[in-house]
Design a protein around this motif. Structure first.
Motif, PDB file in Angstrom:
ATOM      1  N   TYR A  14      -5.143 118.071 166.583  1.00  0.00           N
ATOM      2  CA  TYR A  14      -4.829 117.026 166.145  1.00  0.00           C
ATOM      3  C   TYR A  14      -3.508 116.550 166.226  1.00  0.00           C
ATOM      4  CZ  TYR A  14      -9.924 117.463 164.637  1.00  0.00           C
ATOM      5  OH  TYR A  14     -11.103 117.843 164.444  1.00  0.00           O
ATOM      6  N   ALA A  47      -4.793 111.297 166.790  1.00  0.00           N
ATOM      7  CA  ALA A  47      -4.908 110.763 165.507  1.00  0.00           C
ATOM      8  C   ALA A  47      -4.522 109.676 165.165  1.00  0.00           C
ATOM      9  CB  ALA A  47      -4.397 111.958 164.467  1.00  0.00           C
ATOM     10  N   ARG A 167      -9.525 108.822 166.644  1.00  0.00           N
ATOM     11  CA  ARG A 167      -8.951 108.412 165.320  1.00  0.00           C
ATOM     12  C   ARG A 167      -9.935 108.501 164.375  1.00  0.00           C
ATOM     13  NH1 ARG A 167      -9.792 104.247 162.074  1.00  0.00           N
ATOM     14  NH2 ARG A 167      -7.898 103.342 160.893  1.00  0.00           N
ATOM     15  N   ALA A 170     -10.079 112.229 163.469  1.00  0.00           N
ATOM     16  CA  ALA A 170      -9.091 112.814 162.601  1.00  0.00           C
ATOM     17  C   ALA A 170      -9.063 112.344 161.197  1.00  0.00           C
ATOM     18  CB  ALA A 170      -7.698 112.425 163.284  1.00  0.00           C
ATOM     19  N   ARG A 171      -9.769 111.375 160.861  1.00  0.00           N
ATOM     20  CA  ARG A 171     -10.068 110.696 159.561  1.00  0.00           C
ATOM     21  C   ARG A 171     -11.270 111.444 158.849  1.00  0.00           C
ATOM     22  NH1 ARG A 171      -6.490 108.162 162.140  1.00  0.00           N
ATOM     23  NH2 ARG A 171      -5.000 106.602 161.386  1.00  0.00           N
ATOM     24  N   THR A 193      -3.682 107.483 154.663  1.00  0.00           N
ATOM     25  CA  THR A 193      -3.246 106.516 155.381  1.00  0.00           C
ATOM     26  C   THR A 193      -3.053 105.041 154.740  1.00  0.00           C
ATOM     27  OG1 THR A 193      -5.194 105.442 155.970  1.00  0.00           O
ATOM     28  CG2 THR A 193      -4.529 107.351 157.338  1.00  0.00           C
ATOM     29  N   GLU A 197      -7.559 105.745 153.880  1.00  0.00           N
ATOM     30  CA  GLU A 197      -8.364 106.787 154.526  1.00  0.00           C
ATOM     31  C   GLU A 197      -7.464 108.121 154.470  1.00  0.00           C
ATOM     32  OE1 GLU A 197     -10.485 104.428 157.991  1.00  0.00           O
ATOM     33  OE2 GLU A 197      -8.342 104.698 158.230  1.00  0.00           O
ATOM     34  N   ARG A 199      -6.517 111.570 156.774  1.00  0.00           N
ATOM     35  CA  ARG A 199      -6.576 112.018 158.052  1.00  0.00           C
ATOM     36  C   ARG A 199      -5.752 113.595 158.087  1.00  0.00           C
ATOM     37  NH1 ARG A 199      -1.653 112.321 159.641  1.00  0.00           N
ATOM     38  NH2 ARG A 199      -0.096 110.720 159.483  1.00  0.00           N
TER      39      ARG A 199
END
Length: 234
Positions: A14, A47, A167, A170-171, A193, A197, A199
């Motif tokens: 990642y 990511a 993306r 990675a979350r 984030t 979210e 990640r």
């Protein structure tokens, strides 16, 4: 002649082309990719460190000065070089990630060189490749590169969808990522984030094989990755 058996270990990296921790880890990961090439399949997931549609900083100059100091602090830990001056904080990781993903269609050697050049745009020249024209310009003249094909692929809906899938993956950090307690300079717990979210910390390696599923998140010494490989090989 019998075909070689398939790799027993899958390694997922990642990362983000514009992440300073990933920039510092790049030489080590290159050595690991070479050393493990006979027994592991390595896959990169972009990511998106700098996402689209994030609120702009109220004071871009102050934000750039702060981020330049942060990059210098990270590079002091990793031993990586960094640009003496940063023009701006990257507006988006999407263009560089799309170009890096598109380059994978031209083989591993081209993909590695294109990714190196995308990273160098920020950490060597101080001009992050945060638009599609800048990202394509950063990759231009890479040995073996078909630049016209790269531009076409990077602009395609298929490559954008592949980066969007990266993306999203990675979350979705696994539960083990939240259990990380290492107090090192880059502990590696998932990051929240601006959109609320979670990640994976960048970079994170996830190794899966007959012996299990092991995360090596954040900045770690080479021994941590070798130990993870031994574990998942069973």
């Amino acid at each position: 002649m019998n075909a070689a058996p398939p790799p027993q270990v899958e390694v997922t990296e990642y990362t983000d082309p514009l992440c300073p921790w990933a920039w510092g880890a790049a030489p080590l990961f290159a050595r690991l990719r070479t050393a493990w090439s006979g027994g592991a399949r390595w896959r990169r997931v972009y990511a998106i460190l700098f996402d689209e549609d994030e609120e702009p900083a109220p004071d871009p100059a102050a934000e750039t000065a702060w981020y330049a100091r942060y990059v210098a602090e990270v590079c002091a830990v990793t031993g990586a070089s960094h640009a003496p001056r940063l023009a701006r904080v990257a507006a988006s990781s999407w263009p560089a990630s799309r170009v890096a993903k598109a380059a994978e269609r031209q083989g591993p050697d081209v993909a590695e060189e294109v990714l190196r050049r995308l990273r160098a745009s920020m950490f060597v020249r101080g001009e992050p490749a945060d638009t599609l024209p800048l990202a394509l310009a950063a990759a231009r003249d890479a040995p073996g590169l078909d630049a016209a094909r790269l531009a076409s692929d990077a602009a395609s809906a298929a490559v954008r969808a592949a980066v969007a899938a990266d993306r999203a993956e990675a979350r979705r950090p696994v539960a083990a990522a939240f259990a990380v307690v290492d107090g090192g300079p880059h502990p590696g717990r998932p990051k929240e984030t601006p959109a609320g979210e979670w990640r994976y910390a960048l970079p994170t390696l996830r190794l899966r094989g007959p012996g299990g599923d092991v995360l090596v998140p954040g900045w770690r010494p080479e021994e941590a990755y070798e130990a993870a490989l031994r574990t998942v090989r069973g």
